[in-house]
Write a protein that holds these residues in place. Structure first.
Motif, mmCIF file in Angstrom:
data_model
loop_
_atom_site.group_PDB
_atom_site.id
_atom_site.type_symbol
_atom_site.label_atom_id
_atom_site.label_comp_id
_atom_site.label_asym_id
_atom_site.label_seq_id
_atom_site.Cartn_x
_atom_site.Cartn_y
_atom_site.Cartn_z
ATOM 1 N N THR A 146 10.277 -12.392 -0.759
ATOM 2 C CA THR A 146 9.072 -12.903 -0.104
ATOM 3 C C THR A 146 8.507 -14.107 -0.861
ATOM 4 N N ARG A 147 8.643 -14.098 -2.195
ATOM 5 C CA ARG A 147 8.136 -15.223 -2.992
ATOM 6 C C ARG A 147 8.951 -16.492 -2.769
ATOM 7 N N ALA A 165 2.723 -13.418 -0.925
ATOM 8 C CA ALA A 165 3.896 -12.553 -1.081
ATOM 9 C C ALA A 165 3.465 -11.158 -1.537
ATOM 10 N N TYR A 166 2.604 -11.096 -2.554
ATOM 11 C CA TYR A 166 2.110 -9.800 -3.008
ATOM 12 C C TYR A 166 1.346 -9.107 -1.890
ATOM 13 N N GLY A 167 0.505 -9.842 -1.177
ATOM 14 C CA GLY A 167 -0.247 -9.264 -0.069
ATOM 15 C C GLY A 167 0.661 -8.690 1.001
ATOM 16 N N THR A 168 1.728 -9.376 1.296
ATOM 17 C CA THR A 168 2.678 -8.914 2.310
ATOM 18 C C THR A 168 3.370 -7.626 1.869
ATOM 19 N N VAL A 169 3.837 -7.602 0.634
ATOM 20 C CA VAL A 169 4.533 -6.413 0.134
ATOM 21 C C VAL A 169 3.569 -5.231 0.025
ATOM 22 N N PHE A 170 2.339 -5.463 -0.463
ATOM 23 C CA PHE A 170 1.360 -4.380 -0.554
ATOM 24 C C PHE A 170 1.003 -3.840 0.827
ATOM 25 N N THR A 171 0.903 -4.712 1.813
ATOM 26 C CA THR A 171 0.601 -4.270 3.178
ATOM 27 C C THR A 171 1.749 -3.437 3.742
ATOM 28 N N PHE A 172 2.976 -3.854 3.485
ATOM 29 C CA PHE A 172 4.137 -3.082 3.928
ATOM 30 C C PHE A 172 4.154 -1.704 3.255
ATOM 31 N N GLU A 173 3.862 -1.669 1.956
ATOM 32 C CA GLU A 173 3.821 -0.402 1.235
ATOM 33 C C GLU A 173 2.705 0.493 1.774
ATOM 34 N N ALA A 174 1.569 -0.100 2.145
ATOM 35 C CA ALA A 174 0.474 0.673 2.736
ATOM 36 C C ALA A 174 0.920 1.309 4.049
#
Length: 149
Positions: A103-104, A112-121
């Motif tokens: 993503t980065r 990128a961090y926001g996208t991965v954290f949202t997916f993990e949520a």
């Protein structure tokens, strides 16, 4: 704090292990969404940690109940559950790191961090749904019917 709270409250028969597992998943998702949205770090991290603690006690407590339901196979069941949990945790860390690296390449670091954290949520919310269904089935049916066996 989440582990202590779930353990004490479950012991006092306030909420079931299923309730704490599902609540922990939902709180973890909220903490991750807060991190992904750029909300203040400390409150989001505290919510994430509290949720993870609640989830762990609910999930591991349920696993111990399932394992104890068959006295002569308890050790084997505990070993299989422990191995599955270790594999899942390791794989999750590896996949999340890979997703972040990919993503980065496309997005700035914060996005990128926001996208991965949202997916993990979203995955935590899926886990809440699975926990509510699987653990309810265990409570209302014969404990010999264990999903995944």
């Amino acid at each position: 704090m989440g582990m202590i709270a779930a353990g004490v409250l479950s012991h006092l028969r306030i909420g079931s292990l299923r309730f704490w597992a599902v609540t922990g998943c939902v709180l973890s998702a909220l903490g991750l969404l807060g991190l992904g949205a750029g909300l203040p770090l400390v409150p989001s991290t505290v919510v994430l940690g509290l949720g993870n603690g609640l989830f762990v006690v609910g999930a591991v407590g349920s696993m111990m109940q399932l394992a104890a339901a068959h006295a002569r196979n308890t050790g084997t069941r505990m070993g299989v559950f422990g191995a599955a949990q270790a594999i899942a945790a390791g794989l999750a860390g590896l996949v999340a790191t890979g997703m972040l690296d990919l993503t980065r390449l496309i997005l700035p670091d914060a996005a990128a961090y926001g996208t991965v954290f949202t997916f993990e949520a979203a995955l935590f919310l899926c886990a809440a749904l699975v926990a509510s269904r699987v653990m309810r089935a265990v409570e209302t049916h014969d404990v010999t019917l264990v999903p995944g066996e």
